[in-house]
Design a protein around this motif. Sequence first.
Motif, PDB file in Angstrom:
ATOM      1  N   VAL A 220     134.501  21.578  52.118  1.00  0.00           N
ATOM      2  CA  VAL A 220     134.448  20.013  52.003  1.00  0.00           C
ATOM      3  C   VAL A 220     135.516  19.325  51.715  1.00  0.00           C
ATOM      4  CG1 VAL A 220     133.241  18.200  50.583  1.00  0.00           C
ATOM      5  CG2 VAL A 220     132.011  20.308  51.271  1.00  0.00           C
ATOM      6  N   THR A 221     136.501  19.758  50.860  1.00  0.00           N
ATOM      7  CA  THR A 221     137.756  19.217  50.648  1.00  0.00           C
ATOM      8  C   THR A 221     138.686  19.217  51.991  1.00  0.00           C
ATOM      9  OG1 THR A 221     137.767  19.729  48.541  1.00  0.00           O
ATOM     10  CG2 THR A 221     139.828  19.285  49.409  1.00  0.00           C
ATOM     11  N   GLY A 222     138.590  20.152  52.770  1.00  0.00           N
ATOM     12  CA  GLY A 222     139.337  20.436  53.934  1.00  0.00           C
ATOM     13  C   GLY A 222     138.780  19.323  54.969  1.00  0.00           C
ATOM     14  N   ARG A 223     137.401  19.394  54.869  1.00  0.00           N
ATOM     15  CA  ARG A 223     137.194  18.353  55.925  1.00  0.00           C
ATOM     16  C   ARG A 223     137.380  16.883  55.688  1.00  0.00           C
ATOM     17  NH1 ARG A 223     130.848  19.051  57.617  1.00  0.00           N
ATOM     18  NH2 ARG A 223     131.560  17.675  58.755  1.00  0.00           N
ATOM     19  N   MET A 224     137.336  16.544  54.524  1.00  0.00           N
ATOM     20  CA  MET A 224     137.628  15.342  53.698  1.00  0.00           C
ATOM     21  C   MET A 224     138.754  15.002  54.188  1.00  0.00           C
ATOM     22  SD  MET A 224     137.112  13.791  49.929  1.00  0.00           S
ATOM     23  CE  MET A 224     138.200  14.729  49.333  1.00  0.00           C
ATOM     24  N   LEU A 225     139.989  15.780  53.880  1.00  0.00           N
ATOM     25  CA  LEU A 225     141.352  15.778  54.119  1.00  0.00           C
ATOM     26  C   LEU A 225     141.528  15.326  55.569  1.00  0.00           C
ATOM     27  CD1 LEU A 225     142.999  18.280  51.432  1.00  0.00           C
ATOM     28  CD2 LEU A 225     142.763  15.582  51.549  1.00  0.00           C
ATOM     29  N   LYS A 226     140.809  16.254  56.618  1.00  0.00           N
ATOM     30  CA  LYS A 226     141.099  15.954  57.833  1.00  0.00           C
ATOM     31  C   LYS A 226     140.785  14.761  58.254  1.00  0.00           C
ATOM     32  CE  LYS A 226     140.117  20.753  59.638  1.00  0.00           C
ATOM     33  NZ  LYS A 226     139.413  21.515  60.514  1.00  0.00           N
ATOM     34  N   MET A 227     139.923  13.858  57.870  1.00  0.00           N
ATOM     35  CA  MET A 227     139.745  12.535  58.025  1.00  0.00           C
ATOM     36  C   MET A 227     140.739  11.454  57.634  1.00  0.00           C
ATOM     37  SD  MET A 227     135.455  11.959  56.446  1.00  0.00           S
ATOM     38  CE  MET A 227     136.264  11.581  54.988  1.00  0.00           C
ATOM     39  N   PHE A 228     141.928  11.939  56.932  1.00  0.00           N
ATOM     40  CA  PHE A 228     142.685  11.145  56.673  1.00  0.00           C
ATOM     41  C   PHE A 228     143.946  11.514  57.504  1.00  0.00           C
ATOM     42  CE2 PHE A 228     140.333  10.773  52.692  1.00  0.00           C
ATOM     43  CZ  PHE A 228     140.031   9.508  52.750  1.00  0.00           C
ATOM     44  N   ARG A 229     144.267  12.342  58.384  1.00  0.00           N
ATOM     45  CA  ARG A 229     145.136  12.631  59.106  1.00  0.00           C
ATOM     46  C   ARG A 229     145.253  11.739  60.314  1.00  0.00           C
ATOM     47  NH1 ARG A 229     144.216  19.064  59.093  1.00  0.00           N
ATOM     48  NH2 ARG A 229     145.058  19.446  57.164  1.00  0.00           N
ATOM     49  N   ARG A 230     146.384  11.297  61.042  1.00  0.00           N
ATOM     50  CA  ARG A 230     146.725  10.731  62.313  1.00  0.00           C
ATOM     51  C   ARG A 230     145.978  11.628  63.289  1.00  0.00           C
ATOM     52  NH1 ARG A 230     150.356   5.923  61.937  1.00  0.00           N
ATOM     53  NH2 ARG A 230     150.886   5.925  59.858  1.00  0.00           N
ATOM     54  N   ARG A 231     145.474  10.945  64.263  1.00  0.00           N
ATOM     55  CA  ARG A 231     145.064  11.519  65.525  1.00  0.00           C
ATOM     56  C   ARG A 231     146.207  11.588  66.290  1.00  0.00           C
ATOM     57  NH1 ARG A 231     138.743  10.131  66.275  1.00  0.00           N
ATOM     58  NH2 ARG A 231     138.158  10.333  63.876  1.00  0.00           N
TER      59      ARG A 231
END
Length: 108
Positions: free
Chosen positions: A82-93
Motif C-alpha cells: 500500500v505504501t508503494g502504491r501511495m508513493l507512486k501517486m506522487f511521482r511525475r508521469r
Amino acid sequence: MSTQLMFAVTVFVLGVLVGFEVISKVPATLHTPLMSATNAVHGIILIGAMLLAGTVQTWPGYALAFTAVAFATANVVGGYAVTGRMLKMFRRRTPDAGHAPPRAGRPS
C-alpha cells in the motif's frame, strides 16, 4: 487445556476482536496513511511472533504461532504494498516513448 494455553488463546481472541473493532472505525480516507505509518509496528509484531514460535512445544501452540506469523507477515507485506502504491501517486508521469509531447505554437 493448560492454563498457559487458555491464557494465550484468550489474549489472541481479544487481540483479534479489539483489532477488528479499531480498524473498522477508521474512515476509508485514512486507511492508506494508517497502513504506511504502522509498517514498523507490524515488523516488530512479526519478530515477536517468530520468537514466540520458537518457544512453543504443543500442537495447539504451533497452530497459534503459525497463525500469528501468517497474520503478521500479511500485515507487513500489505503495508509495504500500500505504501508503494501511495508513493507512486506522487511521482511525475513521464510521456510514453511512442507518443511525442504536444508542440508549442500553432496547432497542426
